[in-house]
Scaffold this motif. Structure first.
Motif: not given
Length: 220
Positions: A127-156
């Protein structure tokens, strides 16, 4: 005009992040070469744990300015985040000051970091909010997707709210893409189409990142 976030401060924050993230955990960073070396850029990061933002700030090849909820800007931590170029945003309204500062970062050729889901959750870009689209379309800046995996697998064991110390956290950078259709339109329809385009790209990158790292589809 609102004072723009400090570029020098963001670089200081990146260097601090390098020391902390690599000192406390074992980041495995894949695809960082895909991040353009210069020019305006948006990092779109999935969000399942509070560590995700600091982790990306520390391992990304360029200094970045993240939009961070105003609730986090309390006391010394808030002052520190401001000093290292992060942007306070009120998620309950159209925060004109935050919008101006974020666009200013992109206008100056900087890197803006966004959690497009708006809040911490499953981190699956469902579920995405519209903010990312607004900034990308308004500025013309490219988007680089970033996946962070493993940060919520286990608790220390020592700090329950964080992953175990010296555990591995994967950060996978994807190929840059344009959110707009090239027309420059900023109508509601154009933003809705951009959001749909963004979601497909982010979901595809997340699936690729999971296969690449061998992380499970849930609890990652």
């Amino acid at each position: 005009m609102s004072e723009l976030p400090s570029e020098k401060g963001a670089e200081v924050g990146r260097r601090i992040g390098v020391g902390l993230m690599y000192g406390l955990w074992k980041p495995r960073v894949l695809g960082s070469w895909r991040v353009p070396a210069s020019g305006p850029l948006i990092l779109a990061v999935n969000h399942s744990h509070n560590l995700d933002g600091p982790m990306v700030i520390g391992v990304a090849p360029r200094a970045s300015h993240f939009l961070v909820k105003k609730e986090a800007f309390i006391g010394p931590l808030g002052r520190f985040m401001t000093s290292v170029g992060q942007i306070e945003v009120d998620r309950t309204s159209a925060d004109r000051t935050a919008i101006t500062r974020a666009l200013g970062v992109l206008d100056n050729g900087g890197v803006l970091g966004i959690f497009p889901e708006g809040t911490r959750g499953e981190g699956d870009f469902a579920s995405l909010r519209a903010g990312l689209a607004y900034f990308a379309v308004r500025s013309g800046a490219p988007i680089v997707p970033v996946a962070v995996l493993g940060s919520s697998e286990r608790r220390g064991r020592l700090i329950k709210g964080l992953p175990p110390l010296r555990s591995r956290v994967d950060v996978v950078f994807g190929d840059p893409f344009e959110a707009g259709d090239g027309s420059g339109r900023r109508t509601r329809k154009a933003l809705d189409e951009a959001t749909e385009r963004i979601q497909k790209n982010l979901a595809a990158h997340l699936d690729h990142a999971r296969r690449l790292t061998g992380r499970p589809a849930t609890g990652a």
